[in-house]
Design an enzyme around this catalytic site. Sequence first.
Site, PDB file in Angstrom:
ATOM      1  N   GLU A  99     -10.831   3.342  -1.680  1.00 49.63           N
ATOM      2  CA  GLU A  99     -11.277   3.083  -0.299  1.00 49.63           C
ATOM      3  C   GLU A  99     -12.748   3.426  -0.096  1.00 49.63           C
ATOM      4  O   GLU A  99     -13.480   2.674   0.546  1.00 49.63           O
ATOM      5  CB  GLU A  99     -10.413   3.873   0.686  1.00 49.63           C
ATOM      6  CG  GLU A  99      -9.039   3.285   0.949  1.00 49.63           C
ATOM      7  CD  GLU A  99      -8.031   3.615  -0.135  1.00 49.63           C
ATOM      8  OE1 GLU A  99      -6.912   3.051  -0.096  1.00 49.63           O
ATOM      9  OE2 GLU A  99      -8.364   4.438  -1.029  1.00 49.63           O
ATOM     10  N   HIS A 168       1.479   9.175   5.887  1.00 48.36           N
ATOM     11  CA  HIS A 168       1.370   7.753   6.216  1.00 48.36           C
ATOM     12  C   HIS A 168       1.673   7.485   7.694  1.00 48.36           C
ATOM     13  O   HIS A 168       1.882   6.336   8.072  1.00 48.36           O
ATOM     14  CB  HIS A 168       2.338   6.927   5.362  1.00 48.36           C
ATOM     15  CG  HIS A 168       2.114   7.035   3.895  1.00 48.36           C
ATOM     16  ND1 HIS A 168       2.470   8.130   3.170  1.00 48.36           N
ATOM     17  CD2 HIS A 168       1.546   6.164   3.021  1.00 48.36           C
ATOM     18  CE1 HIS A 168       2.151   7.953   1.901  1.00 48.36           C
ATOM     19  NE2 HIS A 168       1.581   6.763   1.776  1.00 48.36           N
TER      20      HIS A 168
END
Length: 370
Positions: A99, A168
């Site tokens: 990322e 998450h």
Amino acid sequence: MLGIIKQKVGARGLSAPVFGDYMQRLSPIASAMRHFSSATKDMTVRDALNSALDEEMAADSSVFIMGEEVGEYQGAYKITKGLLHKYGPERVVDTPITEAGFTGLAVGAAYHGLKPVIEFMTFNFSMQAIDHIINSAAKSNYMSAGQINVPIVFRGPNGAAAGVGAQHSQCYGAWYGAVPGLKVIVPYSSEDARGLLKAAIRDPDPVVFLENEILYGESFPVSAEVLDPNFCLPIGKAKIEREGKDVTITAYSKMVGFALKAAEILEKDGINAEVINLRCIRPLDRDTINDSVRKTNRLVTVEEGFRQHGVGAEICAMVVEDSFGYLDAPVERIAGADVPTPYAANLERLAFPQIEDIVRATKRACYRSA
């Protein structure tokens, strides 16, 4: 359509009575055509996002998509389905699981006039790239005295899904909403998703676009206007999803649906709730919220994120600053529990607001028994 017919019939030299009779017989057809053009169809949030990306890529060759599994796999949630085949690997770029790396590359591309759309498989993973999002993207226009625009969109699922654990399942609305230089969008419906993603891609500034995984497969009615390739919604404008006079309920993303269902239950008890879909966290639509509170004199805020330093806290502070004299009851804040998200399904449900929580809080605001 009738205008074209009128021109063609008039050119044939028909008398006024004959022409009038002709047009009268056509009027049911014209009415049906108008109805057809304004008819609604159902569209999932997933398809709304996909169509917005497709149309913006077709309209502007500087738009490209980058992220993990966006190409060959067609997106972890199939938001980018079909785009690799249509636009090729130079504009739909599969990346390694890095990322920080691909976000930095995309910000650099935005410096040079391209319009990247970055997909995070979940916004929890955007924490790996937060230095580029804030220091490289959000601050550059200011630090360059307006010489460097950063037209980039960071998008992906945000908040809790189902059974995916604490790493998450966090809402980052308040995190990114606190950053000058960013615009933060939180769509609820298919109309929101389609119109606001188009606006985000066209915007000259960095935009954080927080979707919800649970909503991807949910269908909403959309009109022909929404399906028009030129359709776009203004960034920073909330939508009153349900008008009411007794209490204002603000919500965003998935919680808008919960608030609307709570309002239906409250209506049976004689409480007429106004539900505001924020659509954007930054900029926040102060006018719509304050106008509603000045009408209803009560406020309930709903969010999945943490209560402390949350979006609801900002809204409450704003209303106290602008409309304190109109409040007839203390503000009620409904938010996620102050714990990392549990994995167990029964505990996970307790960690996030439910419809019954909104009903109870709204009754308290209206001095009803909880």
